[in-house]
Each structure stands twice: as C-alpha cells, then as structure tokens.
Design an enzyme around this catalytic site. Structure first.
Site, PDB file in Angstrom:
ATOM      1  N   GLU A  28     -41.544 -13.621  23.720  1.00 35.79           N
ATOM      2  CA  GLU A  28     -41.776 -12.473  22.860  1.00 35.79           C
ATOM      3  C   GLU A  28     -40.464 -12.027  22.226  1.00 35.79           C
ATOM      4  OE1 GLU A  28     -44.043  -9.319  24.583  1.00 35.79           O
ATOM      5  OE2 GLU A  28     -45.382 -10.665  25.664  1.00 35.79           O
ATOM      6  N   CYS A  68     -34.565  -8.586  18.469  1.00 30.45           N
ATOM      7  CA  CYS A  68     -34.425  -8.549  19.920  1.00 30.45           C
ATOM      8  C   CYS A  68     -34.998  -9.845  20.476  1.00 30.45           C
ATOM      9  CB  CYS A  68     -35.173  -7.334  20.474  1.00 30.45           C
ATOM     10  SG  CYS A  68     -35.078  -7.158  22.255  1.00 30.45           S
ATOM     11  N   CYS A  92     -38.566 -12.368  34.584  1.00 36.34           N
ATOM     12  CA  CYS A  92     -37.235 -11.967  35.056  1.00 36.34           C
ATOM     13  C   CYS A  92     -37.315 -11.767  36.557  1.00 36.34           C
ATOM     14  CB  CYS A  92     -36.805 -10.667  34.367  1.00 36.34           C
ATOM     15  SG  CYS A  92     -35.175 -10.060  34.875  1.00 36.34           S
ATOM     16  N   CYS A 117     -36.551  -4.673  37.851  1.00 40.99           N
ATOM     17  CA  CYS A 117     -36.274  -3.261  37.559  1.00 40.99           C
ATOM     18  C   CYS A 117     -37.601  -2.497  37.498  1.00 40.99           C
ATOM     19  CB  CYS A 117     -35.506  -3.121  36.253  1.00 40.99           C
ATOM     20  SG  CYS A 117     -33.870  -3.891  36.280  1.00 40.99           S
ATOM     21  N   CYS A 152     -39.495  -1.730  34.013  1.00 41.74           N
ATOM     22  CA  CYS A 152     -39.561  -2.831  33.046  1.00 41.74           C
ATOM     23  C   CYS A 152     -40.773  -3.715  33.309  1.00 41.74           C
ATOM     24  CB  CYS A 152     -38.284  -3.672  33.122  1.00 41.74           C
ATOM     25  SG  CYS A 152     -38.256  -5.076  31.995  1.00 41.74           S
ATOM     26  N   CYS A 159     -38.672  -0.927  24.175  1.00 40.81           N
ATOM     27  CA  CYS A 159     -37.810  -1.282  25.297  1.00 40.81           C
ATOM     28  C   CYS A 159     -38.565  -1.192  26.616  1.00 40.81           C
ATOM     29  CB  CYS A 159     -36.604  -0.343  25.314  1.00 40.81           C
ATOM     30  SG  CYS A 159     -35.433  -0.689  26.623  1.00 40.81           S
TER      31      CYS A 159
END
Length: 355
Positions: free
Chosen positions: A94, A107, A114, A118, A121, A336
């Site tokens: 993405e 971005c 990942c 976090c 996220c 974000c």
C-alpha cells in the site's frame, strides 16, 4: 528472469556497469536506456543514439528485467490517494499520495506487515509477512509518476513496515530514487522513518555521500509509557535512543523529525508535553503531532483539537518547532497508522504460506 538485471534495483552507474560486464560493451547506451526508462517511463527505440546500434539495444533490453508489480486497486477521497500493488507472490503493498502545492508527497512501504507491533498502528497488528525487495519499493514511486501521472516531489518511508528492519533494500531503493539520471528525487526530499531501531540510526549516520532525512516515531516521553505503546522500547530504551539521535545529529549536522501520535487520555497532557520537551532538550528536532486515526479495531481515540493545540503551544513555548499534522485520507484507510490488511495473515496461514 532471475538472471536478468532488475533495472528498478539499480542506479544508472551500477546498471551500466552490469551491462558492460555482461556484454563487454554498451555502458553508454545502457545509461541512455536507464534515463529513458526512469524519466519517460518507456524506452523510445527511435532515439538517434540507437540508429546504428539496434542489435546492441536489443541485447541490453533482453538482459534487463523491466517488470513492474500489478496496479491492483486505487482509492481517492479528494484529498489523498491510495494505491495497492500486487507482488508476484500475490501480496499487496500500500502506498499513499498526498497532493501538495509544490508537488505531491508519496508515502512508500518497505515491508508487507511489520514485526514491531506498535499499539496504535494497523500494520503492526499484521505481524511481518516479508521484506519488500529494492525493485518492489522503487516501483511504488515509478508507478506513481509514470502510471498514475503524479508529480512526486517528496518520498517518505512511512508506509507499511519498519524501514530500518529492511535497511539494505530501503537504502538502495532511496539511492535509486535519488539518482539524477533516473527518478531524481533530491536527498533532502527523501525521509526514512524508524520506530527506534537504533542500529539503523547509527548505520545511517555513518553513510558516506547520499544521506536522506531521518524521522523518529516517539509517541511517549517516558520508558514506562513507551514500553506499553511501542514494544521496541523494551530493547532500546529512550536513553539509548537519545544517544543514537544525538550521534546522528552531530555526525550529519541535520535536524531530526519527531513523530508523536496523540492518544486521548494516554499521552496528551501538558505534563506529557513537559516530559517530551525535557527529553528532546538540546537535540535539533522538528515535532510533528499526529492525531490518532481510526483503525479496524480501535483501542484509542484522537484528542479534541483544543487539547492538541494546548499540547503544541506548550512545546512551542519551550522553543520547539511544532506542527499539528492535519489528518488526510482516513476515510480510505490511508492516514498515518491505518495501512494494513489484518485478514492477509489468516489467508496465508490457511494456505500454509505464512513465514
């Protein structure tokens, strides 16, 4: 295909040298092929330089892998665009395009998923599926420019994944993006972001020549709170992170962008602002305050605007540069912290393909 030279993974110099090593000639013509491909998005066979070198051009092209991922899907909410690319092994990456007055910001993603987890996220909830290759990273910019026809001026490695967890591929992709004979994105317009992998910060500080900008996701001003929100802090404490950032600033004479995601009732009080100010004291930084964006399963909420403004004012009164980043793209899961596909891991497990 594996024996071909993947042009999206090479700078003009390295591509030309590989063609020369393979064919024993053709370095100058390879540089022209490279420049045409990256500047125009295609090879123009009628260029005068090839008028007496048709066979050489054919040999160069036959030795080169020009393959691009499939543009799988596009979303746009009028202020922000998101596009999904399908990799050869059927995974989605993405990327987000944020239009700006002086040219758009892209971005890019560096991993599928990942491993850092976090709490705020969406990507971190996926776990790490795999690293993206150099060409898969670079292709995001190539497609944005040449397929979607977007005037990209800035590239930020703030999409899916932790860039420093895929350091070699990310830095090579940044070099390819920066090549003046290719995509030609200035070094000061490329930003690598990290959640706090200090080994990557030290490595970046020692890089000679081309150096992109550095952004650090902080989000908490104390170890106790950061341990809860960002598990990487249990390995690299705020004290260790500070020393790494200080080393980078002293070595590169550069400012660091600090990203701080504001979570209502968690890290948004004036006391937190004072703790953040105290922690960042004597570091040349610019602080981006980012309101939490909604996700598929929300744990948090963004603070009211007046709370964010008070937080920013407190930091500014202590001499910091502060920007409250306006939320764009949240309705298409492009803001974000929103990138990711939580169902992907389940699908891969069902197929027996999860690493």
């Amino acid at each position: 295909m594996s024996d071909l030279i993947p042009i999206l993974a090479e700078t003009c110099s390295s591509y030309s040298q590989k063609i020369l090593s393979l064919l024993g000639k053709g370095a100058q013509h390879a540089a022209l092929v490279y420049e045409q491909f990256f500047r125009r998005g295609a090879i123009h066979l009628h260029h005068p330089a090839f008028s007496n070198a048709r066979t050489l051009l054919k040999q160069i092209c036959e030795a080169t892998d020009f393959a691009l991922p499939l543009l799988h899907r596009q979303l746009d909410d009028g202020t922000t665009g998101k596009f999904l690319l399908k990799t050869l092994d059927h995974l989605d990456t993405e990327s987000v395009i944020i239009p700006m007055q002086a040219g758009s910001t892209l971005c890019v993603s560096s991993q599928v998923g990942c491993r850092l987890g976090c709490a705020f996220c969406e990507t971190g909830r996926m776990g790490l599926i795999r690293h993206l290759s150099v060409q898969e990273i670079t292709a995001q910019l190539f497609i944005a420019q040449h397929v979607l026809k977007q005037p990209i001026r800035n590239v930020v490695f703030m999409g899916m994944g932790e860039p420093f967890d895929n350091y070699e591929n990310v830095l090579q992709a940044a070099r390819v993006m920066n090549d003046p004979l290719g995509l030609n994105i200035g070094a000061r317009h490329i930003t690598l972001s990290t959640s706090g992998l200090i080994e990557g910060i030290y490595r970046l500080a020692e890089e000679e020549g081309f150096t992109p900008n550095l952004a650090v996701s902080l989000t908490a001003p104390t170890n106790e709170l950061r341990n809860r929100l960002m598990p990487i802090n249990k390995k690299h404490s705020l004290e260790d992170l500070y020393v790494a950032m200080e080393h980078y600033c002293n070595k590169k004479r550069r400012q660091i962008l600090i990203a701080y995601v504001l979570l209502e009732g968690v890290n948004d009080t004036l006391e937190h602002a004072d703790q953040l100010q105290s922690y960042l004291k004597n570091l040349p930084v610019k602080i981006n305050l980012i309101p939490y964006n909604p996700q598929s399963r929300d744990r948090y909420s963004p603070p009211p605007l007046e709370i964010m403004e008070a937080f920013a004012h407190r930091l500014r009164s202590n001499g910091h540069q502060v920007l409250i980043r306006l939320t764009k793209g949240k309705d298409i899961m492009a803001a974000c912290g929103q990138l990711g596909n939580l169902g992907l891991r389940k699908q891969l497990i069902a197929l027996g393909k999860t690493p």
